[in-house]
Design a protein around this motif. Structure first.
Motif, PDB file in Angstrom:
ATOM      1  N   PRO A  73       5.209   6.068  15.214  1.00 47.32           N
ATOM      2  CA  PRO A  73       5.102   7.686  15.712  1.00 47.32           C
ATOM      3  C   PRO A  73       3.752   8.387  15.194  1.00 47.32           C
ATOM      4  O   PRO A  73       3.034   7.895  14.447  1.00 47.32           O
ATOM      5  CB  PRO A  73       6.292   8.229  15.077  1.00 47.32           C
ATOM      6  CG  PRO A  73       6.490   7.432  13.776  1.00 47.32           C
ATOM      7  CD  PRO A  73       6.188   6.026  14.178  1.00 47.32           C
ATOM      8  N   LEU A  74       3.383   9.349  16.036  1.00 47.18           N
ATOM      9  CA  LEU A  74       2.230  10.006  15.814  1.00 47.18           C
ATOM     10  C   LEU A  74       2.632  11.462  15.594  1.00 47.18           C
ATOM     11  O   LEU A  74       3.405  12.075  16.344  1.00 47.18           O
ATOM     12  CB  LEU A  74       1.296  10.014  16.957  1.00 47.18           C
ATOM     13  CG  LEU A  74       0.602   8.513  17.140  1.00 47.18           C
ATOM     14  CD1 LEU A  74      -0.115   8.863  18.409  1.00 47.18           C
ATOM     15  CD2 LEU A  74      -0.136   8.127  16.029  1.00 47.18           C
ATOM     16  N   TRP A  75       2.001  11.966  14.724  1.00 47.79           N
ATOM     17  CA  TRP A  75       2.355  13.387  14.301  1.00 47.79           C
ATOM     18  C   TRP A  75       1.150  14.541  14.801  1.00 47.79           C
ATOM     19  O   TRP A  75       0.198  14.233  14.567  1.00 47.79           O
ATOM     20  CB  TRP A  75       2.697  13.557  12.824  1.00 47.79           C
ATOM     21  CG  TRP A  75       3.777  12.934  12.102  1.00 47.79           C
ATOM     22  CD1 TRP A  75       4.009  11.846  11.579  1.00 47.79           C
ATOM     23  CD2 TRP A  75       4.975  13.739  11.921  1.00 47.79           C
ATOM     24  NE1 TRP A  75       5.354  11.665  11.263  1.00 47.79           N
ATOM     25  CE2 TRP A  75       5.940  12.929  11.408  1.00 47.79           C
ATOM     26  CE3 TRP A  75       5.480  15.100  12.260  1.00 47.79           C
ATOM     27  CZ2 TRP A  75       7.351  13.013  11.083  1.00 47.79           C
ATOM     28  CZ3 TRP A  75       6.680  15.309  11.945  1.00 47.79           C
ATOM     29  CH2 TRP A  75       7.620  14.382  11.296  1.00 47.79           C
ATOM     30  N   GLU A 110       9.680   4.368   2.918  1.00 53.35           N
ATOM     31  CA  GLU A 110       9.077   3.867   4.329  1.00 53.35           C
ATOM     32  C   GLU A 110       8.367   5.409   5.216  1.00 53.35           C
ATOM     33  O   GLU A 110       9.278   6.041   4.974  1.00 53.35           O
ATOM     34  CB  GLU A 110       9.959   3.142   5.110  1.00 53.35           C
ATOM     35  CG  GLU A 110      10.226   1.669   4.376  1.00 53.35           C
ATOM     36  CD  GLU A 110      11.297   0.928   5.477  1.00 53.35           C
ATOM     37  OE1 GLU A 110      11.477   1.664   6.432  1.00 53.35           O
ATOM     38  OE2 GLU A 110      11.802  -0.028   4.848  1.00 53.35           O
ATOM     39  N   PRO A 111       7.409   5.240   5.618  1.00 47.30           N
ATOM     40  CA  PRO A 111       6.753   6.312   6.471  1.00 47.30           C
ATOM     41  C   PRO A 111       7.734   6.870   7.242  1.00 47.30           C
ATOM     42  O   PRO A 111       8.087   8.153   7.322  1.00 47.30           O
ATOM     43  CB  PRO A 111       5.623   5.642   7.004  1.00 47.30           C
ATOM     44  CG  PRO A 111       5.050   4.750   6.137  1.00 47.30           C
ATOM     45  CD  PRO A 111       6.238   4.133   5.573  1.00 47.30           C
ATOM     46  N   VAL A 152       0.805  -1.131   0.045  1.00 47.25           N
ATOM     47  CA  VAL A 152      -0.053   0.009  -0.052  1.00 47.25           C
ATOM     48  C   VAL A 152       0.946   1.277   0.009  1.00 47.25           C
ATOM     49  O   VAL A 152       1.852   1.304   0.824  1.00 47.25           O
ATOM     50  CB  VAL A 152      -0.826  -0.016   1.202  1.00 47.25           C
ATOM     51  CG1 VAL A 152      -1.816   1.381   1.254  1.00 47.25           C
ATOM     52  CG2 VAL A 152      -1.746  -1.153   1.305  1.00 47.25           C
ATOM     53  N   CYS A 153       0.740   2.117  -0.876  1.00 45.34           N
ATOM     54  CA  CYS A 153       1.411   3.463  -1.015  1.00 45.34           C
ATOM     55  C   CYS A 153       0.377   4.546  -0.571  1.00 45.34           C
ATOM     56  O   CYS A 153      -0.614   4.549  -1.375  1.00 45.34           O
ATOM     57  CB  CYS A 153       1.968   3.631  -2.356  1.00 45.34           C
ATOM     58  SG  CYS A 153       3.057   5.097  -2.441  1.00 45.34           S
ATOM     59  N   MET A 157      -2.690   8.004   9.726  1.00 43.59           N
ATOM     60  CA  MET A 157      -3.035   6.781   9.125  1.00 43.59           C
ATOM     61  C   MET A 157      -2.188   6.295   8.156  1.00 43.59           C
ATOM     62  O   MET A 157      -2.177   5.042   8.129  1.00 43.59           O
ATOM     63  CB  MET A 157      -4.740   7.326   8.568  1.00 43.59           C
ATOM     64  CG  MET A 157      -5.831   7.658   9.435  1.00 43.59           C
ATOM     65  SD  MET A 157      -6.108   6.026  10.414  1.00 43.59           S
ATOM     66  CE  MET A 157      -7.724   6.574  11.420  1.00 43.59           C
ATOM     67  N   ALA A 158      -1.556   7.221   7.380  1.00 49.81           N
ATOM     68  CA  ALA A 158      -0.597   6.707   6.387  1.00 49.81           C
ATOM     69  C   ALA A 158       0.458   5.891   7.345  1.00 49.81           C
ATOM     70  O   ALA A 158       0.803   4.917   6.871  1.00 49.81           O
ATOM     71  CB  ALA A 158      -0.172   7.828   5.876  1.00 49.81           C
ATOM     72  N   VAL A 159       1.019   6.482   8.375  1.00 50.61           N
ATOM     73  CA  VAL A 159       2.017   5.911   8.886  1.00 50.61           C
ATOM     74  C   VAL A 159       1.618   4.504   9.412  1.00 50.61           C
ATOM     75  O   VAL A 159       2.341   3.462   9.432  1.00 50.61           O
ATOM     76  CB  VAL A 159       2.458   6.623   9.985  1.00 50.61           C
ATOM     77  CG1 VAL A 159       3.587   5.887  10.872  1.00 50.61           C
ATOM     78  CG2 VAL A 159       3.246   8.102   9.670  1.00 50.61           C
ATOM     79  N   ARG A 160       0.381   4.338   9.873  1.00 55.59           N
ATOM     80  CA  ARG A 160      -0.143   2.985  10.608  1.00 55.59           C
ATOM     81  C   ARG A 160      -0.360   1.957   9.433  1.00 55.59           C
ATOM     82  O   ARG A 160      -0.093   0.874   9.812  1.00 55.59           O
ATOM     83  CB  ARG A 160      -1.569   3.521  11.204  1.00 55.59           C
ATOM     84  CG  ARG A 160      -2.220   2.228  12.007  1.00 55.59           C
ATOM     85  CD  ARG A 160      -1.439   1.470  12.740  1.00 55.59           C
ATOM     86  NE  ARG A 160      -2.242   0.070  13.491  1.00 55.59           N
ATOM     87  CZ  ARG A 160      -1.961  -1.004  12.640  1.00 55.59           C
ATOM     88  NH1 ARG A 160      -1.348  -0.818  11.468  1.00 55.59           N
ATOM     89  NH2 ARG A 160      -2.538  -1.926  13.140  1.00 55.59           N
TER      90      ARG A 160
END
Length: 265
Positions: free
Chosen positions: A256-258, A227-228, A33-34, A202-205
């Motif tokens: 990590p959360l932004w 990679e995120p 998934v990108c 959500m993208a990082v997760r």
């Protein structure tokens, strides 16, 4: 045959308007998934439509598994790539089963056959939607409708799935369900999934890779892709979104959360 979807030096602009994209390079791989990230107006939807062959680039080329996209007919593209736009479901009356059956259209000659009906039923069952099969679309919740749009795309039986803001206007639970589903089908069915998102966390997760699209007067470009945790840095976040951001790693430090940085006193 390479299992890749590639954009090489891609440029595009609508007649009479400023350029939208400039020299975009992007490589997508099946099984991943990108997440395509960027501010409003950066050209995410335009890039998705170019990769699908719905728009023709002014410069550059797109290769689908080593073949120029321009050499493929509309039906050939539809047999390889499925698309979920922001407004994905028809407004005229139909049932959930009928809506998902539309995904089989590229495989039909005169009308749905036994295999098309069977694949539709299997897809509904896989997504836990079989109980809703005969329910009208206009009787569904927002989260249910979005799962139906994904079911229609999956019933198309392609190797690539492109989704334009698939979790917009969904509550947190349904956002997680939709993105978790996208990741599972990428890994288990070896699909290549590209989806545009606004929520960085959500993208990082859920994404294996992220691509940052940054607007400029000459047209948007991909600032970085990978990679995120490697791509998303405070410097790049400031470049892309124009605000200072910081991360919070929590107790396990894995995801990590932004958050926006607090204002300086």
């Amino acid at each position: 045959m390479p299992s890749r979807l590639e954009a090489r030096a891609l440029a595009f602009g609508y007649p009479g308007h400023a350029p939208v994209l400039d020299a975009v390079d992007l490589t997508l791989r099946r099984g991943e998934v990108c997440a395509l990230l960027g501010p409003n107006g950066a050209g995410k939807t335009t890039l998705l439509r170019l990769l699908l062959g719905l728009l023709r680039p002014t410069k550059g080329e797109i290769l689908l598994e080593g073949v120029s996209l321009q050499k493929l007919t509309g039906k050939e593209r539809a047999l390889r790539m499925a698309y979920v736009p922001q407004e994905a479901l028809p407004r005229f009356p139909m049932t959930v089963f009928e809506a998902v059956l539309l995904g089989r259209k590229p495989h039909m000659r005169w009308g749905p056959g036994k295999n098309d009906l069977a694949r539709t039923g299997e897809t509904l069952a896989r997504l836990g939607l079989e109980a809703l099969a005969q329910r009208p679309l206009d009787a569904l919740s927002g989260g249910q409708r979005q799962k139906v749009t994904l079911a229609r795309a999956l019933a198309q039986d392609t190797d690539w799935l492109l989704l334009d803001e698939p979790v917009s206007n969904l509550d947190l639970r349904h956002q997680i369900e939709v993105l978790d589903l996208a990741r599972r089908v990428a890994e288990k069915r070896h699909l290549g999934v590209l989806l545009s998102l606004h929520d960085v966390n959500m993208a990082v997760r859920f994404a294996h890779t992220v691509a940052l699209l940054v607007p400029s007067p000459r047209g948007a470009r991909v600032e970085a892709c990978g990679e995120p945790t490697m791509v998303l840095t405070p410097e790049r976040m400031r470049t892309v979104y124009g605000i200072a951001m910081q991360t919070y790693h929590g107790e396990n430090g894995q995801v990590p959360l932004w958050f926006p940085s607090p204002p300086q006193p």
